[in-house]
Design a protein around this motif. Sequence first.
Motif, PDB file in Angstrom:
ATOM      1  N   ILE A 269      -0.852 -15.588   1.502  1.00 41.96           N
ATOM      2  CA  ILE A 269       0.203 -15.430   0.400  1.00 41.96           C
ATOM      3  C   ILE A 269      -0.629 -15.354  -1.095  1.00 41.96           C
ATOM      4  N   ARG A 270      -1.447 -16.217  -1.136  1.00 43.82           N
ATOM      5  CA  ARG A 270      -2.369 -16.229  -2.211  1.00 43.82           C
ATOM      6  C   ARG A 270      -3.023 -14.933  -2.358  1.00 43.82           C
ATOM      7  N   GLY A 271      -3.797 -14.290  -1.389  1.00 43.60           N
ATOM      8  CA  GLY A 271      -4.246 -13.174  -1.188  1.00 43.60           C
ATOM      9  C   GLY A 271      -3.505 -11.781  -1.592  1.00 43.60           C
ATOM     10  N   VAL A 272      -2.133 -11.911  -1.196  1.00 41.42           N
ATOM     11  CA  VAL A 272      -1.158 -10.829  -1.458  1.00 41.42           C
ATOM     12  C   VAL A 272      -0.683 -10.917  -3.007  1.00 41.42           C
ATOM     13  N   ARG A 273      -0.567 -12.385  -3.249  1.00 38.89           N
ATOM     14  CA  ARG A 273      -0.215 -12.500  -4.730  1.00 38.89           C
ATOM     15  C   ARG A 273      -1.077 -11.888  -5.679  1.00 38.89           C
ATOM     16  N   THR A 274      -2.583 -11.982  -5.506  1.00 39.27           N
ATOM     17  CA  THR A 274      -3.523 -11.822  -6.319  1.00 39.27           C
ATOM     18  C   THR A 274      -3.768  -9.997  -6.356  1.00 39.27           C
ATOM     19  N   ALA A 275      -3.573  -9.678  -5.139  1.00 38.12           N
ATOM     20  CA  ALA A 275      -3.517  -8.178  -4.935  1.00 38.12           C
ATOM     21  C   ALA A 275      -2.444  -7.589  -5.924  1.00 38.12           C
ATOM     22  N   LEU A 276      -1.167  -8.318  -5.873  1.00 35.85           N
ATOM     23  CA  LEU A 276      -0.111  -7.722  -6.589  1.00 35.85           C
ATOM     24  C   LEU A 276      -0.259  -7.679  -8.046  1.00 35.85           C
ATOM     25  N   ARG A 277      -1.044  -8.699  -8.538  1.00 41.43           N
ATOM     26  CA  ARG A 277      -1.385  -8.675  -9.936  1.00 41.43           C
ATOM     27  C   ARG A 277      -2.310  -7.325 -10.398  1.00 41.43           C
ATOM     28  N   ARG A 278      -3.287  -7.347  -9.398  1.00 47.02           N
ATOM     29  CA  ARG A 278      -4.252  -6.001  -9.744  1.00 47.02           C
ATOM     30  C   ARG A 278      -3.244  -4.465  -9.479  1.00 47.02           C
ATOM     31  N   VAL A 279      -2.294  -4.615  -8.831  1.00 44.21           N
ATOM     32  CA  VAL A 279      -1.598  -3.352  -8.497  1.00 44.21           C
ATOM     33  C   VAL A 279      -0.662  -3.192 -10.064  1.00 44.21           C
ATOM     34  N   GLU A 280      -0.138  -4.392 -10.401  1.00 42.45           N
ATOM     35  CA  GLU A 280       0.612  -4.429 -11.607  1.00 42.45           C
ATOM     36  C   GLU A 280      -0.272  -3.853 -12.673  1.00 42.45           C
ATOM     37  N   GLU A 287      -6.174  -3.652  -1.850  1.00 40.20           N
ATOM     38  CA  GLU A 287      -5.886  -3.851  -0.324  1.00 40.20           C
ATOM     39  C   GLU A 287      -6.260  -5.426   0.087  1.00 40.20           C
ATOM     40  N   VAL A 288      -5.630  -6.035   0.991  1.00 41.52           N
ATOM     41  CA  VAL A 288      -5.904  -7.338   1.250  1.00 41.52           C
ATOM     42  C   VAL A 288      -6.330  -7.256   2.889  1.00 41.52           C
ATOM     43  N   THR A 289      -7.158  -8.131   3.198  1.00 36.16           N
ATOM     44  CA  THR A 289      -7.646  -8.151   4.525  1.00 36.16           C
ATOM     45  C   THR A 289      -6.613  -8.823   5.405  1.00 36.16           C
ATOM     46  N   VAL A 290      -6.450  -8.124   6.336  1.00 34.79           N
ATOM     47  CA  VAL A 290      -5.390  -8.802   7.072  1.00 34.79           C
ATOM     48  C   VAL A 290      -5.969  -9.759   8.521  1.00 34.79           C
ATOM     49  N   PHE A 291      -5.800 -11.177   7.941  1.00 32.34           N
ATOM     50  CA  PHE A 291      -6.576 -12.059   8.761  1.00 32.34           C
ATOM     51  C   PHE A 291      -5.847 -12.983   9.655  1.00 32.34           C
ATOM     52  N   ASP A 292      -4.401 -12.782   9.283  1.00 33.50           N
ATOM     53  CA  ASP A 292      -3.508 -13.790  10.129  1.00 33.50           C
ATOM     54  C   ASP A 292      -2.516 -13.094  11.109  1.00 33.50           C
ATOM     55  N   GLY A 293      -2.534 -13.591  12.264  1.00 33.81           N
ATOM     56  CA  GLY A 293      -1.834 -12.908  13.369  1.00 33.81           C
ATOM     57  C   GLY A 293      -0.294 -13.366  13.394  1.00 33.81           C
ATOM     58  N   THR A 294       0.427 -14.090  12.299  1.00 31.65           N
ATOM     59  CA  THR A 294       1.610 -14.631  12.277  1.00 31.65           C
ATOM     60  C   THR A 294       2.406 -13.772  11.429  1.00 31.65           C
ATOM     61  N   GLU A 295       3.628 -14.169  10.890  1.00 31.83           N
ATOM     62  CA  GLU A 295       4.448 -13.341  10.058  1.00 31.83           C
ATOM     63  C   GLU A 295       3.697 -13.119   8.891  1.00 31.83           C
ATOM     64  N   LEU A 296       2.753 -13.999   8.502  1.00 36.67           N
ATOM     65  CA  LEU A 296       2.098 -13.786   7.387  1.00 36.67           C
ATOM     66  C   LEU A 296       1.204 -12.614   7.194  1.00 36.67           C
ATOM     67  N   GLY A 297       0.767 -12.277   8.486  1.00 30.31           N
ATOM     68  CA  GLY A 297      -0.167 -10.994   8.722  1.00 30.31           C
ATOM     69  C   GLY A 297       0.759  -9.909   8.663  1.00 30.31           C
ATOM     70  N   GLU A 298       1.902  -9.930   9.121  1.00 31.53           N
ATOM     71  CA  GLU A 298       2.808  -8.800   8.957  1.00 31.53           C
ATOM     72  C   GLU A 298       3.094  -8.362   7.307  1.00 31.53           C
ATOM     73  N   LEU A 299       2.970  -9.534   6.618  1.00 32.11           N
ATOM     74  CA  LEU A 299       3.334  -9.684   4.894  1.00 32.11           C
ATOM     75  C   LEU A 299       2.075  -8.899   4.473  1.00 32.11           C
TER      76      LEU A 299
END
Length: 519
Positions: A269-280, A287-299
């Motif tokens: 979540i923290r990685g996606v939040r940081t990347a969102l700020r860069r997109v803003e 881009e974020v590295t997808v390293f989680d195999g759960t629903e958070l990885g789908e996020l």
Amino acid sequence: MPATEPKLSPSGPAPWGSRLLGSEAESSGVRRLRIQLLLTVPLLTANATGMFVSIALIGFVLPGPTIFTGDLLLVNALTAPLYSAVAIVVGAWWGTAAGLRALRWATDQDRVPTEAERAEAIAVPRKLTMIQTVLWLGGFAVLITVYGLADPKLIPKIAFGISFSAIVVCASSYLVIEFALRPVTARVLEAEQSRRRRGIGVFARLLLVWFVGSAVPVAGTMVLAILALTTDEVSTARLAICVLALGGATLVFGLLLMTQTLSATIAPIRGVRTALRRVENGDLDSEVTVFDGTELGELQSGFNRMVTGLREREQIRDLFGKHVGQDVADAALAAEPVLGGVETEAAALFIDIIGSTRMAATRPATEIVEMLNHFFGIVVEEVERHGGLVNKFEGDAALCLFGTPAPLPDGPGSALACARAIAARLAETSDFTAAIGISSGRVVAGNVGAHQRYEFTVIGDPVNEAARLCELAKQEDGLVLAAADSVAAADPVESRKWRLGEFVTLRGRVTATRLARPR
């Protein structure tokens, strides 16, 4: 047990959510050694801690006969330590062999794992946890048998002490292994064609923490309370010691497991939040590295797909703007485009290269294209600098508009100033010469064509007049002619830079046009 992960962006030095996992720039050998250390050291520490907790519970906390007697000296000094040592050695060898076999492909950073290799790699946390479970069950069976033969009354406390430690250690180990294998999981998920869930989900993680950190200790306390109510073997003092010990274990191990789980949950979540700020801030390469195999990885993967879509949309918008002009593109994107036009005041500038037919017959095509690109580069730069729009490229000619679709306070003045600037820059090159005509007045501007395909254009007498003035200007020394009405409509600062001339009836027109030339 592993330390809490620092708060870091998933890109740069911590692509997998923690500096402990290294960076993408390190070699495969260093990464393999790092993963091995992150697996071995925490797991050995967790199992050693579990053994110590078992000894403390069985020897000092739980009610029942003591194990520190002469009859049990041989068991205490030989059987339990020997099995513990053998279990640690066998677990380290077994786990290392299983892990290396499943992750052999990961040593090659450029290799894409097969479906079987991906499935085997994802199963590593479960396999390693299962190995530890088997070894703890072996210890459970051996020690229950040995101590039970010496004194059957020791069986309940031996069973509870070992079971409690085994559950906590195995649950914590699973979270440790998932953390250490994030770089491998990232490569597996990157190679996946479909984003199916890998590993246990967030709900299962939280349920596991509740079961180990709350349910097991509370259930143990309830069992002790039942024993205190139904038998005389549990004194008030012993019950108090048990409650305090199990309560302390609940606080410590519950906090530890919750920290591990929250860390694994927050990192994506923290990685996606940081990347969102860069997109803003306009960085669409984030881009974020997808390293989680759960629903958070789908996020995480959903964020990457979103950014990819934004990049494609921005590329299309940029290409659209280059084809039709940025002002036309902005107007089309801001409102639903419709066929038809509106009447407005605008100025038209028409520019055409002189002698292009002869040059095309005597020069290579690549040279002609390079020359045209250089010519149109000057035209576009000056037109945009003066607030206009290059509406059409017609071979070696161009139609430029001022005042539509974006309004200008002084459309005629901008067109006249632009014509002088282009003429001055073209005079500095010997590759080609071009004539320029300028006119202004009422035009109809809008989308012309069919519903399936249309373009923005301007229709009106000023456009025709500018084209005829450009044709006539080819015979002028200065190569620039404007309609006197456009000079009169311009700002005085600009109009003073033009001198009025004779009246001329342009080809195809019935009324005379008074000419104007730059001073």
